[in-house]
Design an enzyme around this catalytic site. Structure first.
Site, PDB file in Angstrom:
ATOM      1  N   LYS A   1       0.821  -1.193   0.000  1.00 54.49           N
ATOM      2  CA  LYS A   1       0.000   0.000   0.000  1.00 54.49           C
ATOM      3  C   LYS A   1       0.857   1.246   0.000  1.00 54.49           C
ATOM      4  O   LYS A   1       0.416   2.332  -0.342  1.00 54.49           O
ATOM      5  CB  LYS A   1      -0.871   0.006   1.273  1.00 54.49           C
ATOM      6  CG  LYS A   1      -1.720  -1.202   1.458  1.00 54.49           C
ATOM      7  CD  LYS A   1      -2.335  -1.178   2.896  1.00 54.49           C
ATOM      8  CE  LYS A   1      -2.900  -2.519   3.223  1.00 54.49           C
ATOM      9  NZ  LYS A   1      -3.283  -2.640   4.632  1.00 54.49           N
ATOM     10  N   GLY A   2       2.119   1.077   0.408  1.00 55.18           N
ATOM     11  CA  GLY A   2       2.985   2.235   0.630  1.00 55.18           C
ATOM     12  C   GLY A   2       3.149   3.165  -0.557  1.00 55.18           C
ATOM     13  O   GLY A   2       3.279   4.373  -0.390  1.00 55.18           O
TER      14      GLY A   2
ATOM     15  N   GLU B   1       7.582   2.510  -6.338  1.00 56.34           N
ATOM     16  CA  GLU B   1       7.762   2.027  -4.967  1.00 56.34           C
ATOM     17  C   GLU B   1       7.839   3.191  -3.995  1.00 56.34           C
ATOM     18  O   GLU B   1       8.273   4.287  -4.367  1.00 56.34           O
ATOM     19  CB  GLU B   1       9.097   1.258  -4.871  1.00 56.34           C
ATOM     20  CG  GLU B   1       9.006  -0.209  -5.206  1.00 56.34           C
ATOM     21  CD  GLU B   1       8.641  -1.063  -3.995  1.00 56.34           C
ATOM     22  OE1 GLU B   1       8.088  -0.542  -3.005  1.00 56.34           O
ATOM     23  OE2 GLU B   1       8.920  -2.264  -4.047  1.00 56.34           O
ATOM     24  N   ASP B   2       7.485   2.932  -2.757  1.00 47.48           N
ATOM     25  CA  ASP B   2       7.662   3.953  -1.727  1.00 47.48           C
ATOM     26  C   ASP B   2       9.117   4.035  -1.283  1.00 47.48           C
ATOM     27  O   ASP B   2       9.708   5.103  -1.236  1.00 47.48           O
ATOM     28  CB  ASP B   2       6.732   3.685  -0.529  1.00 47.48           C
ATOM     29  CG  ASP B   2       6.832   2.252   0.006  1.00 47.48           C
ATOM     30  OD1 ASP B   2       7.553   1.423  -0.592  1.00 47.48           O
ATOM     31  OD2 ASP B   2       6.182   1.953   1.020  1.00 47.48           O
TER      32      ASP B   2
ATOM     33  N   ASP C   1      14.749  -0.636   0.522  1.00 47.28           N
ATOM     34  CA  ASP C   1      15.526  -0.788   1.745  1.00 47.28           C
ATOM     35  C   ASP C   1      16.610  -1.842   1.478  1.00 47.28           C
ATOM     36  O   ASP C   1      17.633  -1.536   0.885  1.00 47.28           O
ATOM     37  CB  ASP C   1      14.531  -1.186   2.844  1.00 47.28           C
ATOM     38  CG  ASP C   1      15.129  -1.275   4.228  1.00 47.28           C
ATOM     39  OD1 ASP C   1      16.218  -0.733   4.437  1.00 47.28           O
ATOM     40  OD2 ASP C   1      14.505  -1.891   5.114  1.00 47.28           O
TER      41      ASP C   1
ATOM     42  N   LYS D   1      17.032   3.817   0.742  1.00 46.41           N
ATOM     43  CA  LYS D   1      17.879   3.609   1.929  1.00 46.41           C
ATOM     44  C   LYS D   1      19.083   2.798   1.464  1.00 46.41           C
ATOM     45  O   LYS D   1      19.240   1.627   1.817  1.00 46.41           O
ATOM     46  CB  LYS D   1      17.091   2.783   2.949  1.00 46.41           C
ATOM     47  CG  LYS D   1      16.802   3.492   4.260  1.00 46.41           C
ATOM     48  CD  LYS D   1      16.226   2.510   5.257  1.00 46.41           C
ATOM     49  CE  LYS D   1      14.997   3.057   5.927  1.00 46.41           C
ATOM     50  NZ  LYS D   1      14.406   2.086   6.881  1.00 46.41           N
TER      51      LYS D   1
ATOM     52  N   PHE E   1      14.023   4.265  10.710  1.00 44.97           N
ATOM     53  CA  PHE E   1      12.693   3.823  10.306  1.00 44.97           C
ATOM     54  C   PHE E   1      11.801   5.033  10.059  1.00 44.97           C
ATOM     55  O   PHE E   1      11.636   5.895  10.919  1.00 44.97           O
ATOM     56  CB  PHE E   1      12.075   2.883  11.339  1.00 44.97           C
ATOM     57  CG  PHE E   1      10.953   2.098  10.744  1.00 44.97           C
ATOM     58  CD1 PHE E   1      11.204   0.966   9.983  1.00 44.97           C
ATOM     59  CD2 PHE E   1       9.633   2.517  10.895  1.00 44.97           C
ATOM     60  CE1 PHE E   1      10.176   0.254   9.390  1.00 44.97           C
ATOM     61  CE2 PHE E   1       8.595   1.816  10.308  1.00 44.97           C
ATOM     62  CZ  PHE E   1       8.872   0.677   9.550  1.00 44.97           C
TER      63      PHE E   1
ATOM     64  N   ASP F   1       4.206   3.169   6.589  1.00 43.37           N
ATOM     65  CA  ASP F   1       3.528   2.898   7.863  1.00 43.37           C
ATOM     66  C   ASP F   1       4.444   2.241   8.878  1.00 43.37           C
ATOM     67  O   ASP F   1       5.494   1.693   8.536  1.00 43.37           O
ATOM     68  CB  ASP F   1       2.356   1.945   7.623  1.00 43.37           C
ATOM     69  CG  ASP F   1       2.822   0.503   7.400  1.00 43.37           C
ATOM     70  OD1 ASP F   1       3.679   0.304   6.512  1.00 43.37           O
ATOM     71  OD2 ASP F   1       2.362  -0.394   8.115  1.00 43.37           O
TER      72      ASP F   1
ATOM     73  N   ARG G   1       0.309   6.404   7.668  1.00 40.97           N
ATOM     74  CA  ARG G   1       0.388   6.529   6.209  1.00 40.97           C
ATOM     75  C   ARG G   1      -0.135   7.879   5.720  1.00 40.97           C
ATOM     76  O   ARG G   1       0.262   8.375   4.679  1.00 40.97           O
ATOM     77  CB  ARG G   1      -0.461   5.431   5.534  1.00 40.97           C
ATOM     78  CG  ARG G   1       0.082   4.026   5.685  1.00 40.97           C
ATOM     79  CD  ARG G   1      -0.652   3.106   4.718  1.00 40.97           C
ATOM     80  NE  ARG G   1      -0.506   1.703   5.049  1.00 40.97           N
ATOM     81  CZ  ARG G   1       0.512   0.934   4.672  1.00 40.97           C
ATOM     82  NH1 ARG G   1       1.483   1.439   3.958  1.00 40.97           N
ATOM     83  NH2 ARG G   1       0.562  -0.341   4.998  1.00 40.97           N
TER      84      ARG G   1
HETATM   85  P1  IMP Z   1      13.066  -4.203   1.145  1.00 38.13           P
HETATM   86  O1  IMP Z   1      12.629  -5.501   0.613  1.00 38.13           O
HETATM   87  O2  IMP Z   1      13.923  -4.379   2.371  1.00 38.13           O
HETATM   88  O3  IMP Z   1      13.718  -3.281   0.165  1.00 38.13           O
HETATM   89  O4  IMP Z   1      11.775  -3.526   1.747  1.00 38.13           O
HETATM   90  C1  IMP Z   1      10.936  -2.708   1.076  1.00 38.13           C
HETATM   91  C2  IMP Z   1       9.650  -2.525   1.838  1.00 38.13           C
HETATM   92  O5  IMP Z   1       9.861  -2.487   3.249  1.00 38.13           O
HETATM   93  C3  IMP Z   1       9.029  -1.199   1.485  1.00 38.13           C
HETATM   94  O6  IMP Z   1       8.200  -1.310   0.369  1.00 38.13           O
HETATM   95  C4  IMP Z   1       8.302  -0.846   2.771  1.00 38.13           C
HETATM   96  O7  IMP Z   1       7.014  -1.395   2.757  1.00 38.13           O
HETATM   97  C5  IMP Z   1       9.109  -1.484   3.872  1.00 38.13           C
HETATM   98  N1  IMP Z   1      10.033  -0.523   4.538  1.00 38.13           N
HETATM   99  C6  IMP Z   1      11.373  -0.488   4.443  1.00 38.13           C
HETATM  100  N2  IMP Z   1      11.893   0.518   5.175  1.00 38.13           N
HETATM  101  C7  IMP Z   1      10.839   1.155   5.730  1.00 38.13           C
HETATM  102  C8  IMP Z   1      10.712   2.305   6.591  1.00 38.13           C
HETATM  103  O8  IMP Z   1      11.692   2.977   6.993  1.00 38.13           O
HETATM  104  N3  IMP Z   1       9.442   2.634   6.949  1.00 38.13           N
HETATM  105  C9  IMP Z   1       8.342   1.952   6.539  1.00 38.13           C
HETATM  106  N4  IMP Z   1       8.412   0.879   5.732  1.00 38.13           N
HETATM  107  C10 IMP Z   1       9.641   0.476   5.341  1.00 38.13           C
END
Ligand code: IMP
Length: 176
Positions: free
Chosen positions: A39-40, A95-96, A99, A127, A148, A155, A161
């Protein structure tokens, strides 16, 4: 949360507009399919498309990566798949935040297997310091530190959100 603002609503608006201009230039005459990861990403997508000057289509996918935890499990499950075929389409994944990159890497593999004409990625936040897998990210709104973040679609346990800005979560969640 207002004391912890990292990126203001005005800064977001300015940057989203710049990204939209870049995307409009790059996808002139291509009518891309913007794939939003729920949803992000939904708030970012909604603002982004309204600044585009080219026609686009939109579709949505939902995946679960973290569940209730804030730490990536490395496992991603499709909760909602696309409604449309992407074969031969120019796909831009919206994407939001990227990470560790695990979610994105998994999604890219799935989408590439469906033979799109092209696949690019646009993320509002990057990130980069946390990256565990190499994934190409073509459009980045802001590089952010390893804290975070919540707001503007992001969220913590389904809260925050709706905030118009991006803030650091006051009490850093424990790594589970
Ligand atoms: P990845 O697979 O580690 O790159 O994670 C990506 C997903 O993790 C994003 O689409 C977010 O939903 C969630 N996420 C990663 N970091 C944060 C944060 O700082 N705040 C909120 N959601 C996060």
């Amino acid at each position: 949360m207002e004391g912890n603002v990292l990126i203001t609503a005005e800064e977001i608006e300015r940057r989203v507009k710049e990204l939209a201009e870049e995307i409009s230039r790059d996808y002139q005459d291509k009518e891309p399919l913007l794939v939003c990861v729920l949803k992000g990403g939904v708030i970012f997508l909604a603002d982004l498309v309204r600044h585009l000057t080219i026609p686009v289509n939109m579709d949505f996918m939902a995946v679960s990566s973290y569940g209730q935890s804030t730490v990536t499990s490395g496992q991603v499950r499709i909760l909602k798949d696309l409604d449309t075929s992407i074969e031969g389409r120019h796909v831009l994944l919206v994407e939001d935040i990227v990470d560790t990159g695990l979610t994105l890497s998994y999604l890219c593999d799935i989408l590439l297997a469906r033979d799109p004409a092209s696949l690019k990625v646009c993320t509002l936040l990057d990130k980069a310091a946390r990256r565990r897998v190499k994934v190409p990210v073509d459009y980045v709104g802001f590089e952010v530190p390893n804290v975070f973040l919540v707001g503007y679609g992001l969220d913590y346990r389904e809260r925050y959100r709706e905030l118009p800005y991006i803030a650091r979560l006051e009490a850093e969640p424990e790594e589970e």
